[in-house]
Design an enzyme around this catalytic site. Structure first.
Site, mmCIF file in Angstrom:
data_model
loop_
_atom_site.group_PDB
_atom_site.id
_atom_site.type_symbol
_atom_site.label_atom_id
_atom_site.label_comp_id
_atom_site.label_asym_id
_atom_site.label_seq_id
_atom_site.Cartn_x
_atom_site.Cartn_y
_atom_site.Cartn_z
ATOM 1 N N ASP A 68 0.833 -1.203 0.000
ATOM 2 C CA ASP A 68 0.000 0.000 0.000
ATOM 3 C C ASP A 68 0.868 1.254 0.000
ATOM 4 O O ASP A 68 2.014 1.244 0.471
ATOM 5 C CB ASP A 68 -0.979 0.011 1.180
ATOM 6 C CG ASP A 68 -0.294 0.038 2.535
ATOM 7 O OD1 ASP A 68 0.693 -0.705 2.713
ATOM 8 O OD2 ASP A 68 -0.739 0.793 3.424
ATOM 9 N N GLU A 132 0.002 -0.743 5.871
ATOM 10 C CA GLU A 132 1.081 -0.144 6.662
ATOM 11 C C GLU A 132 0.958 1.369 6.710
ATOM 12 O O GLU A 132 1.235 1.990 7.735
ATOM 13 C CB GLU A 132 2.437 -0.529 6.064
ATOM 14 C CG GLU A 132 3.622 -0.316 7.028
ATOM 15 C CD GLU A 132 4.211 1.083 6.973
ATOM 16 O OE1 GLU A 132 5.001 1.433 7.870
ATOM 17 O OE2 GLU A 132 3.889 1.850 6.044
#
Length: 381
Positions: A68, A132
């Site tokens: 991500d 994250e």
């Protein structure tokens, strides 16, 4: 074999802005499955996660990372499309080029080299999350919990965060300070400014509390760690009138702390100060803490030396072992095993035109190749 640059480009072209996956995890899984990894997808909530392992023997060296990325910001300000993965004069431009799709690709390519050369005398694994850059509640934290329940053994872990500071290879992260966010809400009694005796102004109470908190010197540092610091990040009084005493005042703060403290102890201290600030006040002072992670350190030893030796062999210089910077998913992985972080230079991460020199991604692959070889030499039975 895997080409690290081609794989990085394929990942950048997946606009995986948290919590969207946009097919990024499919790209990683396909690459690893092609190398013979056994891949498992672990979806928690709306977050895609992946745990993949090559081999069944110990020791198990794990690479952890995230697919991500943060939003692009002002798309018009980019010189190239944020998800086009354009390569201009030897520089790869795109969201995730530094943080940290390139590291995933570089370690995958290094694994391909090690497998081809027959240097994997234990196991290699990947722990990849899509959460994250977000709140991190359904990512690595939950994968670690699932692996603990399954009694999956990971002996050591390398996180591919962009840890290099000014030049490639100058820094390895061997620990991180802890982090706690605190929201403070003071509820008073709204009233007319000309009649303060009929109201209870929450603003002085909030300011007094913040002053008390900032006055304290938390510490002067800790071996291997910089001093803890408290930063006020928001003060909000929802009042648009000049003749009204507000009924509510809010603030947010963050503390980055070293091992002198625990998150629970700091939360208790703030709650105690809030109670003292609210004595005699005809209202309430509410404190809501959120502990993002505790401080930790992977002490210098055989594992950190294997990583440092790999960096030294490629760059010709000794890296600094540091605990500086923000938090990372290493704070969760440390529950499983010793963990260090090493990756590219992080100066453009989260910026417009995030970019990484192709040559440095190749260097990162070379470091990971030496790290894998050195690891099994040092730790395999």
């Amino acid at each position: 074999m895997i080409d690290a640059i081609d794989l990085t480009k394929a990942l950048i072209r997946r606009p995986s802005v948290t919590p969207a996956d946009a097919g990024a995890m499919d790209v990683v899984e396909a690459a690893l499955a092609g190398l013979g990894f056994s891949c498992r997808r672990l979806r928690f909530g709306e977050i895609e996660n992946l745990y993949a392992r090559y081999g069944t023997a110990r020791p198990n060296l794990c690479f952890a990372g995230h697919t991500d990325v943060v939003p692009v910001g002002d798309a018009a300000a980019w010189s190239q499309g944020a998800f086009d993965a354009a390569e201009i004069k030897g520089v790869l431009i795109g969201r995730g080029a530094v943080d940290m799709k390139s590291a995933i690709a570089a370690f995958a390519a290094a694994c391909a080299t090690a497998i081809e050369a027959g240097k994997v005398t234990g196991s290699l694994s990947f722990l990849i999350t899509g959460d994250e850059e977000g709140v991190a509640t359904h990512g690595t934290k939950m994968v670690v919990e699932a692996l603990e329940i399954e009694e999956e053994v990971i002996d050591h872990c390398v996180v591919g965060e962009p840890t290099s500071s000014a030049r490639f290879g100058d820094m390895i992260k061997v620990g991180r300070r802890g982090s706690i966010n605190v929201e403070i809400t003071v509820h008073g009694v709204q009233g007319h400014v000309a009649y303060p005796h009929r109201a209870a102004n929450p603003v002085p109470v909030l300011l007094t509390l913040l002053q008390r908190l900032q006055t304290r010197v938390l510490d002067d540092g800790y071996p291997e760690f910089q001093p803890s610091n408290l930063e006020i990040t928001r003060i909000d009084v929802p009042n648009t009138a000049t003749n009204v005493i507000p009924g509510t005042a809010r603030a947010q703060l963050n503390i980055r702390f070293n091992p002198h403290h625990s998150g629970a102890d700091l939360a208790a201290w703030i709650a105690s100060e809030a109670q003292a600030a609210g004595e005699g006040f005809e209202g309430t002072v509410a404190v809501v803490p959120q502990i993002s992670g505790e401080a930790f350190l992977t002490a210098p030893g055989p594992f950190t030396e294997v990583v440092a030796a790999a960096v030294r062999a490629v760059t010709g210089s000794d890296p600094e072992l540091s605990t500086s910077g923000g938090t990372s998913d290493a704070r969760f992985i440390r529950a499983l095993c010793p963990v260090v972080e090493f990756g590219l230079v992080g100066t453009t991460m989260h910026q417009v035109d995030e970019r990484a020199p192709v040559s440095e991604i190749r260097q990162l692959q070379a470091v990971y190749e030496r790290l894998i070889a050195g690891y099994f030499t040092a730790f395999a039975a």
